[in-house]
Scaffold this motif. Structure first.
Motif, PDB file in Angstrom:
ATOM      1  N   THR A  44      83.843   5.333  -8.067  1.00  9.42           N
ATOM      2  CA  THR A  44      83.898   6.793  -8.183  1.00  9.42           C
ATOM      3  C   THR A  44      83.032   7.527  -7.162  1.00  9.42           C
ATOM      4  O   THR A  44      83.232   8.722  -6.950  1.00  9.42           O
ATOM      5  CB  THR A  44      83.458   7.241  -9.595  1.00  9.42           C
ATOM      6  N   ARG A  78      87.768  10.315  -4.105  1.00 11.84           N
ATOM      7  CA  ARG A  78      89.004  10.865  -4.677  1.00 11.84           C
ATOM      8  C   ARG A  78      89.674   9.774  -5.531  1.00 11.84           C
ATOM      9  O   ARG A  78      89.685   8.609  -5.160  1.00 11.84           O
ATOM     10  CB  ARG A  78      89.955  11.320  -3.583  1.00 11.84           C
ATOM     11  N   ASP A  79      90.249  10.197  -6.657  1.00 11.70           N
ATOM     12  CA  ASP A  79      90.970   9.243  -7.500  1.00 11.70           C
ATOM     13  C   ASP A  79      92.415   9.129  -7.025  1.00 11.70           C
ATOM     14  O   ASP A  79      92.811   9.747  -6.028  1.00 11.70           O
ATOM     15  CB  ASP A  79      90.876   9.629  -8.982  1.00 11.70           C
ATOM     16  N   ALA A  81      95.086  10.368  -8.152  1.00  9.10           N
ATOM     17  CA  ALA A  81      95.821  11.645  -8.203  1.00  9.10           C
ATOM     18  C   ALA A  81      95.350  12.623  -7.124  1.00  9.10           C
ATOM     19  O   ALA A  81      95.911  13.703  -6.969  1.00  9.10           O
ATOM     20  CB  ALA A  81      95.655  12.279  -9.577  1.00  9.10           C
ATOM     21  N   GLY A  82      94.325  12.254  -6.384  1.00 14.14           N
ATOM     22  CA  GLY A  82      93.818  13.126  -5.332  1.00 14.14           C
ATOM     23  C   GLY A  82      92.677  14.027  -5.762  1.00 14.14           C
ATOM     24  O   GLY A  82      92.169  14.811  -4.971  1.00 14.14           O
ATOM     25  N   ASP A  83      92.307  13.944  -7.028  1.00 16.18           N
ATOM     26  CA  ASP A  83      91.183  14.752  -7.514  1.00 16.18           C
ATOM     27  C   ASP A  83      89.867  14.090  -7.097  1.00 16.18           C
ATOM     28  O   ASP A  83      89.751  12.864  -7.083  1.00 16.18           O
ATOM     29  CB  ASP A  83      91.228  14.877  -9.040  1.00 16.18           C
ATOM     30  N   LYS A  84      88.878  14.922  -6.802  1.00 17.15           N
ATOM     31  CA  LYS A  84      87.599  14.392  -6.334  1.00 17.15           C
ATOM     32  C   LYS A  84      86.582  14.372  -7.471  1.00 17.15           C
ATOM     33  O   LYS A  84      86.451  15.343  -8.212  1.00 17.15           O
ATOM     34  CB  LYS A  84      87.072  15.249  -5.179  1.00 17.15           C
ATOM     35  N   TYR A  85      85.884  13.239  -7.586  1.00 13.27           N
ATOM     36  CA  TYR A  85      84.791  13.150  -8.555  1.00 13.27           C
ATOM     37  C   TYR A  85      83.639  14.024  -8.063  1.00 13.27           C
ATOM     38  O   TYR A  85      83.388  14.094  -6.853  1.00 13.27           O
ATOM     39  CB  TYR A  85      84.293  11.708  -8.692  1.00 13.27           C
ATOM     40  N   PRO A  86      82.931  14.685  -8.968  1.00 16.45           N
ATOM     41  CA  PRO A  86      81.807  15.521  -8.522  1.00 16.45           C
ATOM     42  C   PRO A  86      80.657  14.650  -7.996  1.00 16.45           C
ATOM     43  O   PRO A  86      80.448  13.529  -8.457  1.00 16.45           O
ATOM     44  CB  PRO A  86      81.385  16.266  -9.790  1.00 16.45           C
TER      45      PRO A  86
END
Length: 164
Positions: A44, A78-79, A81-86
């Motif tokens: 992550t 980035r996961d 789905a393209g979302d980035k972990y903070p």
């Protein structure tokens, strides 16, 4: 004759510096470090970087206490789905014991608190065993550091600093 006097002067000066270093019981200085996440944390977050201030106090032959305060930040990946972990940012405050194995080689065990900043809140308990070398004020160490809060956030670290 002049060269001989310079050589004698340098020899005496180097002996004086070595004697002063052995009598010195307190040192303080800046450091920089890199943290390489392991376990679930590595999937992550990216390599973290930090800076801080370290201090050492010699108690008896070979044994001393050490402490540091700094700032450390691990960028989020980035996961699928393209979302980035903070990002994970913290102010680690550590204290511990340091044992000198031989003249330049030491091992240490530190504990303390990683006080999270930014979107994260609260603090985590730190446990950080390590081994290092110190030569003429230059201090380089390798360690494993674990932050315990809702599970374990762990990383291998490489820390380099200079103590005065």
């Amino acid at each position: 004759m002049k060269n001989k006097s310079v050589i004698i002067l340098l020899f005496l000066l180097s002996g004086s510096i070595a004697a002063h270093a052995q009598l010195k019981r307190f040192s303080i200085g800046p450091y920089a470090e890199a943290g390489f996440p392991v376990g679930d944390f590595s999937s992550t977050h990216n390599t973290g970087y930090g800076v801080g201030l370290n201090a050492d106090i010699k108690l008896v032959a070979g044994l001393g206490v050490t402490g540091s305060v700094g700032y450390m930040r691990f960028g989020g990946q980035r996961d699928a789905a393209g979302d980035k972990y903070p990002a994970v940012s913290a102010i680690p405050v550590r204290v511990g014991l340091k044992y000198q194995l031989v003249s330049i080689l030491y091992m240490k065990l530190e504990s303390g608190a990683a006080n999270f900043t930014g979107d994260n809140s609260g603090s985590a308990v730190i446990l950080a065993p390590g081994i290092g070398i110190r030569v003429l004020g230059l201090d380089v160490q390798g360690k494993y550091e674990a932050w315990f809060k809702d599970g374990t956030t762990g990383f291998f670290g490489l820390k380099a600093g200079f103590n005065f």
